[in-house]
Motif scaffolding. Structure first.
Motif, PDB file in Angstrom:
ATOM      1  N   UNK A   1       0.805  -1.222   0.000  1.00  0.00           N
ATOM      2  CA  UNK A   1       0.000   0.000   0.000  1.00  0.00           C
ATOM      3  C   UNK A   1       0.839   1.274   0.000  1.00  0.00           C
ATOM      4  N   UNK A   2       1.995   1.232  -0.654  1.00  0.00           N
ATOM      5  CA  UNK A   2       2.848   2.406  -0.826  1.00  0.00           C
ATOM      6  C   UNK A   2       3.495   2.885   0.476  1.00  0.00           C
ATOM      7  N   UNK A   3       3.347   2.142   1.568  1.00  0.00           N
ATOM      8  CA  UNK A   3       3.840   2.627   2.855  1.00  0.00           C
ATOM      9  C   UNK A   3       5.367   2.714   2.887  1.00  0.00           C
ATOM     10  N   UNK A   4       6.048   1.811   2.186  1.00  0.00           N
ATOM     11  CA  UNK A   4       7.508   1.844   2.189  1.00  0.00           C
ATOM     12  C   UNK A   4       8.092   3.071   1.526  1.00  0.00           C
ATOM     13  N   UNK A   5       7.273   3.788   0.744  1.00  0.00           N
ATOM     14  CA  UNK A   5       7.781   4.990   0.080  1.00  0.00           C
ATOM     15  C   UNK A   5       8.139   6.095   1.079  1.00  0.00           C
ATOM     16  N   UNK A   6       7.590   6.013   2.288  1.00  0.00           N
ATOM     17  CA  UNK A   6       7.927   7.000   3.309  1.00  0.00           C
ATOM     18  C   UNK A   6       9.400   6.934   3.687  1.00  0.00           C
ATOM     19  N   UNK A   7      10.051   5.806   3.422  1.00  0.00           N
ATOM     20  CA  UNK A   7      11.491   5.671   3.641  1.00  0.00           C
ATOM     21  C   UNK A   7      12.245   5.729   2.319  1.00  0.00           C
ATOM     22  N   UNK A   8      11.741   5.026   1.309  1.00  0.00           N
ATOM     23  CA  UNK A   8      12.448   4.939   0.026  1.00  0.00           C
ATOM     24  C   UNK A   8      12.583   6.300  -0.633  1.00  0.00           C
ATOM     25  N   UNK A   9      11.512   7.079  -0.663  1.00  0.00           N
ATOM     26  CA  UNK A   9      11.555   8.371  -1.358  1.00  0.00           C
ATOM     27  C   UNK A   9      12.555   9.351  -0.750  1.00  0.00           C
ATOM     28  N   UNK A  10      12.562   9.542   0.570  1.00  0.00           N
ATOM     29  CA  UNK A  10      13.566  10.460   1.112  1.00  0.00           C
ATOM     30  C   UNK A  10      14.996   9.979   0.907  1.00  0.00           C
ATOM     31  N   UNK A  11      15.228   8.671   1.039  1.00  0.00           N
ATOM     32  CA  UNK A  11      16.585   8.163   0.828  1.00  0.00           C
ATOM     33  C   UNK A  11      17.026   8.413  -0.607  1.00  0.00           C
ATOM     34  N   UNK A  12      16.149   8.128  -1.575  1.00  0.00           N
ATOM     35  CA  UNK A  12      16.490   8.380  -2.976  1.00  0.00           C
ATOM     36  C   UNK A  12      16.668   9.864  -3.249  1.00  0.00           C
ATOM     37  N   UNK A  13      15.834  10.686  -2.622  1.00  0.00           N
ATOM     38  CA  UNK A  13      15.971  12.131  -2.813  1.00  0.00           C
ATOM     39  C   UNK A  13      17.312  12.645  -2.320  1.00  0.00           C
ATOM     40  N   UNK A  14      17.687  12.266  -1.108  1.00  0.00           N
ATOM     41  CA  UNK A  14      18.990  12.672  -0.577  1.00  0.00           C
ATOM     42  C   UNK A  14      20.129  12.093  -1.423  1.00  0.00           C
ATOM     43  N   UNK A  15      19.974  10.830  -1.831  1.00  0.00           N
ATOM     44  CA  UNK A  15      21.028  10.187  -2.627  1.00  0.00           C
ATOM     45  C   UNK A  15      21.212  10.883  -3.970  1.00  0.00           C
ATOM     46  N   UNK A  16      20.134  11.406  -4.540  1.00  0.00           N
ATOM     47  CA  UNK A  16      20.240  12.094  -5.824  1.00  0.00           C
ATOM     48  C   UNK A  16      21.101  13.342  -5.707  1.00  0.00           C
ATOM     49  N   UNK A  17      21.001  14.039  -4.570  1.00  0.00           N
ATOM     50  CA  UNK A  17      21.871  15.197  -4.367  1.00  0.00           C
ATOM     51  C   UNK A  17      23.337  14.772  -4.374  1.00  0.00           C
ATOM     52  N   UNK A  18      23.650  13.691  -3.704  1.00  0.00           N
ATOM     53  CA  UNK A  18      25.036  13.230  -3.645  1.00  0.00           C
ATOM     54  C   UNK A  18      25.493  12.642  -4.975  1.00  0.00           C
ATOM     55  N   UNK A  19      24.575  12.063  -5.729  1.00  0.00           N
ATOM     56  CA  UNK A  19      24.904  11.617  -7.079  1.00  0.00           C
ATOM     57  C   UNK A  19      25.278  12.812  -7.957  1.00  0.00           C
ATOM     58  N   UNK A  20      24.538  13.894  -7.799  1.00  0.00           N
ATOM     59  CA  UNK A  20      24.876  15.133  -8.517  1.00  0.00           C
ATOM     60  C   UNK A  20      26.268  15.615  -8.143  1.00  0.00           C
ATOM     61  N   UNK A  21      26.588  15.575  -6.868  1.00  0.00           N
ATOM     62  CA  UNK A  21      27.913  16.011  -6.414  1.00  0.00           C
ATOM     63  C   UNK A  21      29.015  15.132  -7.008  1.00  0.00           C
ATOM     64  N   UNK A  22      28.725  13.845  -7.185  1.00  0.00           N
ATOM     65  CA  UNK A  22      29.723  12.939  -7.751  1.00  0.00           C
ATOM     66  C   UNK A  22      29.892  13.154  -9.244  1.00  0.00           C
ATOM     67  N   UNK A  23      28.808  13.502  -9.937  1.00  0.00           N
ATOM     68  CA  UNK A  23      28.836  13.569 -11.397  1.00  0.00           C
ATOM     69  C   UNK A  23      29.191  14.937 -11.943  1.00  0.00           C
ATOM     70  N   UNK A  24      28.982  15.998 -11.163  1.00  0.00           N
ATOM     71  CA  UNK A  24      29.224  17.364 -11.644  1.00  0.00           C
ATOM     72  C   UNK A  24      30.269  18.027 -10.758  1.00  0.00           C
ATOM     73  N   UNK A  25      31.287  18.594 -11.380  1.00  0.00           N
ATOM     74  CA  UNK A  25      32.358  19.272 -10.643  1.00  0.00           C
ATOM     75  C   UNK A  25      31.781  20.501  -9.943  1.00  0.00           C
TER      76      UNK A  25
END
Length: 297
Positions: free
Chosen positions: A239-263
């Motif tokens: 029932x989409x309940x796990x998204x309460x953890x998955x979405x924030x983790x992916x959101x934060x991880x995307x910022x760090x992915x940006x830091x890794x990929x862009x100088x």
């Protein structure tokens, strides 16, 4: 002039951000850093993302209630297309924590003060258009295989999809076309929104940089897309309940992915949040009417 700023940012001839080649280790590191951010500020992340499970359940209820069951899966899958825009507040929290600034739930709203807010909204509108086109396309695929008649029941619909030739065609074609939509959304948004929070480069430059990152790192970006899809699928159960953890983790991880990929920008811009004004006292009147006098003190 405003339109030009949305497209090109502060400069009419902005320098293209330098990008790096990344690999599987960088993706793992980004996920670990995303989890670390979530662990450090879980209440903030849950505050921002608790609405997503509710929206998912609401969409499912509306879909079942209005007898458009065939669009339930396209709605759930297509909702991920809007994820990069919906996670703006999470990028901001990670940005502030990385900079050593104080972090609170209200700080997620700092994106509203960003000089790039026009470009951010423009790219968000582009993702919304892609989402709506995907829904229309998914509906057309269903109609081509089953016609315009609504399913007699949920059980009948599941039986038709899993055990008929038309259902198999719907699964194969629908997932194939959905994959193309996902690739397009990933390519234009994998680093574009974090980039706009980090520097005022404009929507066109952010989109172009995202495409350059994907072109320079096709294997890593393909793996990242698979990781995101897998985690979203796991998070949607039950029932989409796990998204309460998955979405924030992916959101934060995307910022760090940006830091890794862009100088990083060698000349980072100052904080764009208006600073709170200090207390005013009766003795300051009428000097408060002449701020340049106070600046000399």
């Amino acid at each position: 002039m405003a339109q030009a700023h949305v497209l090109t940012g502060a400069s009419n001839d902005p320098a293209a951000p330098a990008i790096r080649r990344i690999g599987r280790a960088d993706l793992v590191r980004a996920l670990a850093q995303g989890w670390d951010d979530f662990s450090a500020m879980p209440s903030h992340a849950l505050f921002l993302c608790a609405i997503y499970p509710a929206i998912g359940i609401l969409l499912a209820g509306l879909t079942l209630g209005f007898a458009i069951v065939p669009l339930l899966f396209p709605l759930a899958a297509g909702f991920a297309l809007l994820g990069p825009f919906a996670a703006l507040g999470l990028y901001e929290l990670s940005r502030r924590r990385e900079a050593g600034l104080t972090v609170g739930a209200a700080d997620a709203l700092d994106v509203l003060h960003s000089p790039s807010i026009g470009a951010i909204l423009a790219l968000g509108a582009l993702l919304m258009v892609i989402f709506l086109v995907w829904l229309a396309t998914a509906n057309a695929i269903y109609v081509a295989n089953f016609g315009y008649a609504a399913p007699a029941s949920i059980g009948r619909f599941i039986d038709d999809v899993l055990f008929t030739r038309a259902g198999w065609a719907l699964i194969v074609i629908g997932n194939g076309v959905g994959f193309l939509f996902a690739v397009v959304a990933l390519a234009i948004s994998v680093v574009s929104f974090p980039l706009l929070l980090d520097r005022d480069g404009g929507a066109a430059a952010a989109l172009a940089t995202s495409l350059r990152v994907v072109r320079a790192n096709p294997a890593a970006m393909a793996l990242w897309g698979l990781i995101v899809a897998a985690l979203l699928f796991v998070g949607s159960l039950p029932f989409f309940l796990g998204l309460a953890v998955v979405l924030p983790v992916l959101g934060h991880a995307t910022w760090h992915l940006y830091r890794a990929a862009v100088v990083p920008d060698p000349n980072p811009r100052p904080e764009y949040r208006p600073q709170p004004k200090g207390p005013r006292y009766a003795a300051d009147f009428p000097a408060v009417l002449f701020p340049w006098v106070r600046e000399d003190r």
